[in-house]
Design a protein around this motif. Structure first.
Motif, PDB file in Angstrom:
ATOM      1  N   LEU A  76       6.543  -1.165  -5.671  1.00 45.58           N
ATOM      2  CA  LEU A  76       7.257  -0.095  -5.417  1.00 45.58           C
ATOM      3  C   LEU A  76       6.474   1.043  -5.863  1.00 45.58           C
ATOM      4  CD1 LEU A  76      10.697  -1.733  -6.199  1.00 45.58           C
ATOM      5  CD2 LEU A  76       9.758  -0.964  -3.862  1.00 45.58           C
ATOM      6  N   VAL A  77       6.138   1.280  -7.164  1.00 52.77           N
ATOM      7  CA  VAL A  77       5.268   2.175  -7.705  1.00 52.77           C
ATOM      8  C   VAL A  77       4.232   2.715  -6.953  1.00 52.77           C
ATOM      9  CG1 VAL A  77       4.017   3.057  -9.612  1.00 52.77           C
ATOM     10  CG2 VAL A  77       6.259   1.796  -9.843  1.00 52.77           C
ATOM     11  N   THR A  78       3.556   1.889  -6.391  1.00 47.18           N
ATOM     12  CA  THR A  78       2.163   2.117  -5.922  1.00 47.18           C
ATOM     13  C   THR A  78       2.333   2.786  -4.440  1.00 47.18           C
ATOM     14  OG1 THR A  78       1.232   0.073  -6.421  1.00 47.18           O
ATOM     15  CG2 THR A  78       0.144   0.879  -4.472  1.00 47.18           C
ATOM     16  N   GLN A  79       3.658   2.272  -3.628  1.00 42.97           N
ATOM     17  CA  GLN A  79       4.032   2.931  -2.425  1.00 42.97           C
ATOM     18  C   GLN A  79       4.418   4.356  -2.615  1.00 42.97           C
ATOM     19  OE1 GLN A  79       7.099   0.282  -0.931  1.00 42.97           O
ATOM     20  NE2 GLN A  79       5.510  -1.219  -0.388  1.00 42.97           N
ATOM     21  N   LEU A  80       5.153   4.523  -3.580  1.00 39.27           N
ATOM     22  CA  LEU A  80       5.841   5.863  -4.018  1.00 39.27           C
ATOM     23  C   LEU A  80       4.532   7.023  -4.382  1.00 39.27           C
ATOM     24  CD1 LEU A  80       9.090   4.777  -5.651  1.00 39.27           C
ATOM     25  CD2 LEU A  80       8.884   5.902  -3.380  1.00 39.27           C
ATOM     26  N   GLN A 147      -1.606 -15.244 -17.784  1.00 41.56           N
ATOM     27  CA  GLN A 147      -1.336 -15.419 -16.306  1.00 41.56           C
ATOM     28  C   GLN A 147      -1.023 -14.073 -15.590  1.00 41.56           C
ATOM     29  OE1 GLN A 147      -0.016 -16.819 -18.928  1.00 41.56           O
ATOM     30  NE2 GLN A 147       0.453 -19.049 -18.701  1.00 41.56           N
ATOM     31  N   LEU A 148      -0.641 -13.042 -16.341  1.00 41.48           N
ATOM     32  CA  LEU A 148      -0.319 -11.795 -15.796  1.00 41.48           C
ATOM     33  C   LEU A 148      -1.688 -10.897 -15.640  1.00 41.48           C
ATOM     34  CD1 LEU A 148       2.955 -10.849 -17.840  1.00 41.48           C
ATOM     35  CD2 LEU A 148       2.798 -11.545 -15.185  1.00 41.48           C
ATOM     36  N   ARG A 149      -2.660 -11.193 -16.043  1.00 48.88           N
ATOM     37  CA  ARG A 149      -3.841 -10.553 -16.169  1.00 48.88           C
ATOM     38  C   ARG A 149      -4.353 -10.153 -14.693  1.00 48.88           C
ATOM     39  NH1 ARG A 149      -7.038 -13.109 -20.114  1.00 48.88           N
ATOM     40  NH2 ARG A 149      -5.670 -11.969 -21.521  1.00 48.88           N
ATOM     41  N   GLU A 150      -4.265 -11.172 -13.710  1.00 52.64           N
ATOM     42  CA  GLU A 150      -4.754 -10.792 -12.488  1.00 52.64           C
ATOM     43  C   GLU A 150      -3.889  -9.785 -11.854  1.00 52.64           C
ATOM     44  OE1 GLU A 150      -5.942 -12.839  -8.156  1.00 52.64           O
ATOM     45  OE2 GLU A 150      -5.434 -14.305 -10.164  1.00 52.64           O
ATOM     46  N   LEU A 151      -2.640  -9.942 -11.883  1.00 53.04           N
ATOM     47  CA  LEU A 151      -1.560  -8.955 -11.545  1.00 53.04           C
ATOM     48  C   LEU A 151      -2.009  -7.657 -12.082  1.00 53.04           C
ATOM     49  CD1 LEU A 151       0.766  -8.264  -9.521  1.00 53.04           C
ATOM     50  CD2 LEU A 151       2.196  -9.105 -11.380  1.00 53.04           C
ATOM     51  N   ALA A 152      -2.097  -7.577 -13.312  1.00 49.84           N
ATOM     52  CA  ALA A 152      -2.199  -6.175 -13.959  1.00 49.84           C
ATOM     53  C   ALA A 152      -3.408  -5.529 -13.640  1.00 49.84           C
ATOM     54  CB  ALA A 152      -2.125  -6.502 -15.432  1.00 49.84           C
ATOM     55  N   ASN A 153      -4.418  -6.382 -13.351  1.00 43.49           N
ATOM     56  CA  ASN A 153      -6.072  -5.884 -13.070  1.00 43.49           C
ATOM     57  C   ASN A 153      -5.920  -5.080 -11.456  1.00 43.49           C
ATOM     58  OD1 ASN A 153      -7.070  -6.277 -15.417  1.00 43.49           O
ATOM     59  ND2 ASN A 153      -7.888  -8.223 -14.649  1.00 43.49           N
ATOM     60  N   GLU A 154      -5.084  -5.858 -10.632  1.00 37.88           N
ATOM     61  CA  GLU A 154      -5.058  -5.504  -9.251  1.00 37.88           C
ATOM     62  C   GLU A 154      -4.226  -4.201  -9.103  1.00 37.88           C
ATOM     63  OE1 GLU A 154      -3.319  -8.904  -7.070  1.00 37.88           O
ATOM     64  OE2 GLU A 154      -5.136  -9.951  -7.116  1.00 37.88           O
ATOM     65  N   ARG A 156      -3.681  -2.204 -11.655  1.00 34.35           N
ATOM     66  CA  ARG A 156      -4.493  -0.835 -12.252  1.00 34.35           C
ATOM     67  C   ARG A 156      -5.536  -0.421 -11.188  1.00 34.35           C
ATOM     68  NH1 ARG A 156      -8.799   0.866 -15.141  1.00 34.35           N
ATOM     69  NH2 ARG A 156      -8.343   2.151 -16.623  1.00 34.35           N
ATOM     70  N   ASN A 157      -6.240  -1.217 -10.613  1.00 39.33           N
ATOM     71  CA  ASN A 157      -7.265  -0.796  -9.591  1.00 39.33           C
ATOM     72  C   ASN A 157      -6.609   0.154  -8.397  1.00 39.33           C
ATOM     73  OD1 ASN A 157      -9.541  -1.923 -10.794  1.00 39.33           O
ATOM     74  ND2 ASN A 157      -9.211  -3.824  -9.779  1.00 39.33           N
ATOM     75  N   LEU A 158      -5.402  -0.346  -8.194  1.00 43.77           N
ATOM     76  CA  LEU A 158      -4.662   0.426  -7.126  1.00 43.77           C
ATOM     77  C   LEU A 158      -4.000   1.882  -7.624  1.00 43.77           C
ATOM     78  CD1 LEU A 158      -2.224  -2.461  -5.420  1.00 43.77           C
ATOM     79  CD2 LEU A 158      -4.257  -1.136  -4.399  1.00 43.77           C
ATOM     80  N   LEU A 159      -3.701   1.705  -8.841  1.00 42.18           N
ATOM     81  CA  LEU A 159      -3.383   3.105  -9.542  1.00 42.18           C
ATOM     82  C   LEU A 159      -4.583   4.012  -9.453  1.00 42.18           C
ATOM     83  CD1 LEU A 159      -0.601   2.073 -12.179  1.00 42.18           C
ATOM     84  CD2 LEU A 159      -0.285   2.953 -10.146  1.00 42.18           C
ATOM     85  N   LEU A 160      -5.795   3.477  -9.767  1.00 42.04           N
ATOM     86  CA  LEU A 160      -6.935   4.096 -10.132  1.00 42.04           C
ATOM     87  C   LEU A 160      -7.359   4.854  -8.908  1.00 42.04           C
ATOM     88  CD1 LEU A 160      -8.818   5.339 -12.113  1.00 42.04           C
ATOM     89  CD2 LEU A 160     -10.209   3.132 -11.898  1.00 42.04           C
ATOM     90  N   MET A 161      -7.203   4.074  -7.839  1.00 43.10           N
ATOM     91  CA  MET A 161      -7.805   4.432  -6.467  1.00 43.10           C
ATOM     92  C   MET A 161      -7.573   6.148  -6.047  1.00 43.10           C
ATOM     93  SD  MET A 161      -7.596   1.285  -3.872  1.00 43.10           S
ATOM     94  CE  MET A 161      -7.932   1.864  -2.510  1.00 43.10           C
ATOM     95  N   PRO A 162      -6.430   6.377  -6.124  1.00 51.39           N
ATOM     96  CA  PRO A 162      -6.468   7.786  -5.758  1.00 51.39           C
ATOM     97  C   PRO A 162      -6.863   8.859  -6.671  1.00 51.39           C
ATOM     98  CG  PRO A 162      -4.261   6.920  -6.577  1.00 51.39           C
ATOM     99  CD  PRO A 162      -5.195   5.917  -6.206  1.00 51.39           C
ATOM    100  N   PHE A 163      -7.078   8.450  -7.930  1.00 52.92           N
ATOM    101  CA  PHE A 163      -7.827   9.232  -8.761  1.00 52.92           C
ATOM    102  C   PHE A 163      -9.379   9.430  -8.647  1.00 52.92           C
ATOM    103  CE2 PHE A 163      -4.086   8.212 -11.476  1.00 52.92           C
ATOM    104  CZ  PHE A 163      -4.014   9.359 -12.119  1.00 52.92           C
ATOM    105  N   ASP A 178     -15.212   9.955 -13.663  1.00 54.64           N
ATOM    106  CA  ASP A 178     -14.282  11.151 -13.937  1.00 54.64           C
ATOM    107  C   ASP A 178     -12.775  10.725 -13.771  1.00 54.64           C
ATOM    108  OD1 ASP A 178     -16.215  12.415 -14.367  1.00 54.64           O
ATOM    109  OD2 ASP A 178     -16.433  13.802 -12.631  1.00 54.64           O
ATOM    110  N   ALA A 179     -12.664   9.710 -12.775  1.00 56.58           N
ATOM    111  CA  ALA A 179     -11.266   9.074 -12.391  1.00 56.58           C
ATOM    112  C   ALA A 179     -10.971   8.270 -13.473  1.00 56.58           C
ATOM    113  CB  ALA A 179     -11.268   8.062 -11.196  1.00 56.58           C
ATOM    114  N   GLU A 180     -11.600   7.679 -14.015  1.00 58.95           N
ATOM    115  CA  GLU A 180     -11.199   6.762 -15.424  1.00 58.95           C
ATOM    116  C   GLU A 180     -10.570   7.837 -16.534  1.00 58.95           C
ATOM    117  OE1 GLU A 180     -10.721   3.749 -16.148  1.00 58.95           O
ATOM    118  OE2 GLU A 180     -11.686   2.709 -14.579  1.00 58.95           O
ATOM    119  N   ILE A 181     -11.349   8.926 -16.589  1.00 62.57           N
ATOM    120  CA  ILE A 181     -10.954   9.628 -17.837  1.00 62.57           C
ATOM    121  C   ILE A 181      -9.513  10.521 -17.324  1.00 62.57           C
ATOM    122  CG2 ILE A 181     -11.510  12.053 -18.796  1.00 62.57           C
ATOM    123  CD1 ILE A 181     -14.383  11.131 -18.496  1.00 62.57           C
TER     124      ILE A 181
END
Length: 221
Positions: A76-80, A147-154, A156-163, A178-181
């Motif tokens: 939901l957060v990613t879509q919005l 067990q949540l690490r894979e989901l969290a990494n995926e 985070r990568n989605l959140l990072l893409m627009p940056f 620069d995006a990481e910063i």
């Protein structure tokens, strides 16, 4: 332009699918309020206003229920946020990459981007505080729940893409760095202000920080 507005198409669900969805939505609220240890079948059923037997029918394993709630929150957060970011990219495309090479244009763009980023962060903190709290919990919990690490990494990568996409407008070769910063600064500001009432959020302080880091990325003083 960067305000988060709900523009997600909701498919018609069967009664069973709707009940399952409602359970997960309730679980998201309970996670935000009680953390993982306080997220039980009983707490979720009570929050959803349904019989306890329904939560155990659809999710016999509480760990799976929690995992699916984290997953739904991330989707939901990613879509919005994708919808919000697209408006910013439309703005940059309207200027054009040739114009963006000019220092005078970049100065104006920095100002606009800083204002939009400030509104984005404040909107996310004030309007999506529950989702943000669950996001923060997900990233914290991976230290003790692998067990949540894979989901969290995926996620985070989605959140990072627009940056990365944003930073590529100004320095394609260093866009990921620069995006990481920039992502780190945004995230810190969001988590710092998440518990504050809307009237106590320091808009000017947020603006000054994002304005400075965006200017640095754009190589504009």
């Amino acid at each position: 332009m960067l305000a988060i507005k709900e523009n997600v198409t909701v498919k018609r669900r069967s009664k069973g699918e709707q009940t399952r969805h409602n359970i997960l939505v309730a679980a998201i609220d309970v996670l935000a309020k009680n953390g993982i240890k306080g997220t039980t079948h009983r707490a979720i059923a009570s929050h959803a206003g349904i019989q306890l037997s329904l939560t155990t029918y659809y999710f016999k394993d509480i760990q799976e229920l929690v995992h699916q709630a984290f997953k739904l929150n991330s989707e939901l957060v990613t879509q919005l946020t994708d919808f919000a970011w697209q408006q910013a990219f439309d703005y940059l495309e309207s200027i054009g990459k040739t114009q963006l090479k000019k220092v005078s244009v970049r100065v104006q763009v920095r100002e606009q981007c800083a204002q939009l980023a400030t509104e984005y962060i404040i909107n996310k903190v004030s309007e999506r505080s529950t989702a943000l709290a669950v996001e923060q919990l997900l990233f914290t919990e991976i230290q003790t729940t692998p067990q949540l690490r894979e989901l969290a990494n995926e996620y985070r990568n989605l959140l990072l893409m627009p940056f990365i996409q944003l930073c590529s407008y100004f320095d394609k070769d260093n866009a990921e760095i620069d995006a990481e910063i920039l992502f780190t600064i945004f995230t810190q500001l969001e988590y710092k202000n998440i518990m504050l009432p809307a009237d106590e959020i320091d808009r000017e302080a947020i603006y000054q920080q994002v304005n400075r880091v965006i200017g640095w990325i754009m190589k504009v003083k």
